[in-house]
Design a protein around this motif. Sequence first.
Motif, PDB file in Angstrom:
ATOM      1  N   UNK A   1       0.177   0.549   0.720  1.00  0.00           N
ATOM      2  CA  UNK A   1       0.753   1.870   1.027  1.00  0.00           C
ATOM      3  C   UNK A   1      -0.121   3.022   0.521  1.00  0.00           C
ATOM      4  N   UNK A   2      -1.009   2.734  -0.464  1.00  0.00           N
ATOM      5  CA  UNK A   2      -1.707   3.823  -1.157  1.00  0.00           C
ATOM      6  C   UNK A   2      -3.224   3.737  -1.116  1.00  0.00           C
ATOM      7  N   UNK A   3      -3.767   2.797  -0.381  1.00  0.00           N
ATOM      8  CA  UNK A   3      -5.223   2.662  -0.307  1.00  0.00           C
ATOM      9  C   UNK A   3      -5.676   2.721   1.143  1.00  0.00           C
ATOM     10  N   UNK A   4      -6.952   2.988   1.325  1.00  0.00           N
ATOM     11  CA  UNK A   4      -7.526   2.984   2.670  1.00  0.00           C
ATOM     12  C   UNK A   4      -7.688   1.527   3.084  1.00  0.00           C
ATOM     13  N   UNK A   5      -6.726   1.030   3.823  1.00  0.00           N
ATOM     14  CA  UNK A   5      -6.755  -0.372   4.198  1.00  0.00           C
ATOM     15  C   UNK A   5      -5.737  -0.684   5.275  1.00  0.00           C
TER      16      UNK A   5
ATOM     17  N   UNK B   1      -4.660  -7.939   2.904  1.00  0.00           N
ATOM     18  CA  UNK B   1      -4.923  -6.516   2.777  1.00  0.00           C
ATOM     19  C   UNK B   1      -6.414  -6.335   2.964  1.00  0.00           C
ATOM     20  N   UNK B   2      -6.792  -5.697   4.066  1.00  0.00           N
ATOM     21  CA  UNK B   2      -8.196  -5.423   4.352  1.00  0.00           C
ATOM     22  C   UNK B   2      -8.518  -4.041   3.817  1.00  0.00           C
TER      23      UNK B   2
ATOM     24  N   UNK C   1     -10.914   2.939   7.123  1.00  0.00           N
ATOM     25  CA  UNK C   1      -9.477   3.222   7.073  1.00  0.00           C
ATOM     26  C   UNK C   1      -9.252   4.538   6.337  1.00  0.00           C
ATOM     27  N   UNK C   2      -8.160   5.198   6.622  1.00  0.00           N
ATOM     28  CA  UNK C   2      -7.831   6.468   5.971  1.00  0.00           C
ATOM     29  C   UNK C   2      -6.865   6.231   4.810  1.00  0.00           C
ATOM     30  N   UNK C   3      -6.986   7.053   3.764  1.00  0.00           N
ATOM     31  CA  UNK C   3      -6.056   6.986   2.644  1.00  0.00           C
ATOM     32  C   UNK C   3      -4.766   7.688   3.080  1.00  0.00           C
TER      33      UNK C   3
ATOM     34  N   UNK D   1       1.846  13.237  -1.151  1.00  0.00           N
ATOM     35  CA  UNK D   1       1.049  12.670  -2.234  1.00  0.00           C
ATOM     36  C   UNK D   1       0.005  11.720  -1.657  1.00  0.00           C
ATOM     37  N   UNK D   2      -1.210  11.825  -2.186  1.00  0.00           N
ATOM     38  CA  UNK D   2      -2.293  10.953  -1.741  1.00  0.00           C
ATOM     39  C   UNK D   2      -2.976  10.358  -2.974  1.00  0.00           C
ATOM     40  N   UNK D   3      -3.079   9.028  -3.011  1.00  0.00           N
ATOM     41  CA  UNK D   3      -3.742   8.345  -4.116  1.00  0.00           C
ATOM     42  C   UNK D   3      -5.241   8.620  -4.056  1.00  0.00           C
ATOM     43  N   UNK D   4      -5.766   9.262  -5.083  1.00  0.00           N
ATOM     44  CA  UNK D   4      -7.189   9.587  -5.114  1.00  0.00           C
ATOM     45  C   UNK D   4      -7.962   8.668  -6.060  1.00  0.00           C
ATOM     46  N   UNK D   5      -7.272   7.715  -6.700  1.00  0.00           N
ATOM     47  CA  UNK D   5      -7.928   6.840  -7.673  1.00  0.00           C
ATOM     48  C   UNK D   5      -8.499   5.582  -7.045  1.00  0.00           C
TER      49      UNK D   5
END
Length: 177
Positions: free
Chosen positions: A90-94, A105-106, A111-113, A137-141
Amino acid sequence: MADAQEILFGTGDLFVVPEEVDLEVDTQEVIDAALVKVGESSGEATLAVEYEFADVRGGTANQIMKSVMTSETISFSAGIVTYDLDKIGEFVAGEYSEDETERKLKLGGGFKVPVKRLRFVHTKDDGKKIMMDMHKAQNRAGLEWIFNVEEQTNFEYEFTLMKDPNVDNIVTITEEI
């Protein structure tokens, strides 16, 4: 009246708020039923608000005559200890997929975040809740996945909170009394 001397201890739970939920209109029961639990925090979650200012100086001593806020950055970070490959996706570019024999999970490759609506819920000692609704909210880590024989794996998320044009603020904090 709020007890200004209250001391907070503890962690909380992180949820994704589905798009069909209206946090301003729907009842708490409807919202709670629709929330998608990401997991439990590992013992610390942080909401940080930072401002930048431009000062106008003048006069013989070059004193600050006016100060104008030029930017605002709001972030939320939490370490999640529960493992769910779908929720990590849900929170990574995948891209997450699942069939009857395996989950995948690729990651990487264009892929977009994703940007999500989040709710963090902390339950106080008296059973009342503090809820933080984050409208964009967007995970930037990114993702760091550590396997360690001596301690649990934590998924450390650092979200940058953004302005949703349909909402008049960035984060809403609600405390039950």
